[in-house]
Design an enzyme around this catalytic site. Structure first.
Site, PDB file in Angstrom:
ATOM      1  N   ALA A  28       0.831  -1.202   0.000  1.00 55.01           N
ATOM      2  CA  ALA A  28       0.000   0.000   0.000  1.00 55.01           C
ATOM      3  C   ALA A  28       0.864   1.251   0.000  1.00 55.01           C
ATOM      4  CB  ALA A  28      -0.923   0.013   1.225  1.00 55.01           C
TER       5      ALA A  28
ATOM      6  N   GLU B  99      12.185   6.747   4.591  1.00 55.06           N
ATOM      7  CA  GLU B  99      10.886   6.748   5.253  1.00 55.06           C
ATOM      8  C   GLU B  99      10.851   5.804   6.450  1.00 55.06           C
ATOM      9  OE1 GLU B  99       7.702   6.123   2.491  1.00 55.06           O
ATOM     10  OE2 GLU B  99       8.364   7.705   1.127  1.00 55.06           O
TER      11      GLU B  99
END
Length: 373
Positions: free
Chosen positions: A260, A327
């Protein structure tokens, strides 16, 4: 009062209106030319730069700008590493002093830049982004807003996708125009945002409701993709730490889920699916099959899912640990047979709603996918 010469995206009047916070009729402007300069596209960016070159740069002269006008323009252009420099421009045959935003940030010129092409591709999205960006003028420092820009653009993309129209069924016949007297206050803005709404809506008896207050978590559109190998009849799932279950008090904040990710600027949902599969699992996807376009929690959130089953080659060695270091992603992938996937669904071991939805869609269409493999 100051005069400015704008040569790039601010020549797009809807953007100029958003940045200055006023209608075009309230802005003193005229076509202008800056001799000895040319405008260039910037490599891998969606904005131009101006350089001292043979030729003449076309633009707009903005006259009699107030200190607030200039401050708003500097706030907006500060996100692109521009500073003001004095120039003299030609306006209706007369030379006039002005200032122009220039940059020494080392941007690489990449051929001529076209306002028309830019407006067709980026115009509406940039105006939408700038509207949120300028809402922080006088509220947040420029540096903080710079850190928010990726999510500001992602929220703008979500609004653009919503504007393309809804596939939803509404037998009651109510539409957006049936919501009235809307006021919005942004209660929180950082990575995500939270808006406090006051509004009234049309009731089924034809009357208008009393004013109601609702808090809305403003997220982005996201892509969910479940890779399926129809030859081996198995799927790939990933596991990673999720703060939502942790904040709820769940003993298992590491979640088993599909691949996702949010839809980034100027990216179609299908492109996001392929990018995220590469980033999170090192996968190259084949055909994408749409499962659902749906809201995650419409009672309190704007988050919207574009869910796919993706055909993929899933040999044993495809699993591993991956993710983007910038990230702080730490993602492990696992392979499950279709039968194991269905057993976990039946035993309530899948606690990720999009994964359950994609799994049930796969069960419904599995024979067709396998027959065409």
């Amino acid at each position: 009062m100051k005069n400015l010469f704008v040569y790039g995206t601010l020549r797009h009047v809807p953007l100029l209106e958003a940045v200055l916070g006023k209608a075009a009729a309230e802005i003193e402007m005229a076509p202008a030319t800056l001799e000895g300069h040319s405008v260039f596209a910037v490599k891998d960016q969606d904005f131009p730069i101006i350089k001292e070159r043979e030729g003449a740069a076309q633009g707009l002269w903005l006259g009699n700008l107030s200190a607030t006008d200039v401050a708003r323009l500097e706030f907006y252009e500060g996100g692109f590493d521009y500073d003001l420099a004095p120039v003299e421009v030609s306006v209706e045959g007369a030379n006039r002093p002005a200032q122009v935003f220039k940059s020494d940030a080392g941007w690489q010129p990449d051929g001529p830049w076209s306002l028309e092409n830019w407006a067709q591709i980026y115009g509406a999205l940039t105006v939408c982004s700038a509207t949120e960006e300028m809402s922080y003028f006088g509220v947040k420092p420029r540096g903080e807003v710079d850190g928010m820009l990726p999510m500001i653009k992602a929220r703008a993309i979500a609004q653009q996708l919503a504007a393309q129209g809804s596939l939803g069924e509404s037998p009651g016949g109510m539409i957006r125009a049936d919501v009235r007297d809307v006021s919005v206050t942004r209660a929180y803005a950082k990575y995500f945002t939270l808006d406090d709404y006051e509004m009234s809506f049309r009731r089924y008896d034809g009357t208008q409701s009393v004013a109601v207050q609702r808090a809305v978590f403003v997220a982005t559109d996201a892509v969910i993709v479940l890779p399926y190998d129809p030859v081996r009849d198995r799927v790939l799932l990933i596991e990673q730490f999720r703060p939502g279950p942790f904040a709820r008090g769940d003993d298992l904040p590491w979640q088993l889920e599909p691949i996702a990710g949010r839809i980034d600027a100027n990216e179609a949902p299908q492109e996001t699916a392929r990018r995220e599969a590469q980033e999170e699992a090192g996968l190259a996807l084949g055909a994408l099959h749409e499962v659902s376009k749906s809201y995650a929690s419409p009672g309190c959130s704007t988050e919207f899912y574009h869910i796919y089953i993706a055909i993929a080659d899933l040999p044993d060695e495809v699993v591993g640990v991956s993710g983007l270091e910038q990230e702080a992603e730490d993602i492990r992938s696992f392979l499950y047979s279709f039968e194991d996937l269905m057993q976990m669904t039946d035993e309530m071991k899948l606690v990720n709603a999009p994964l359950v939805l994609a799994s049930l869609w796969l069960a419904r269409h599995r024979d067709r996918l396998r027959a065409s493999a």
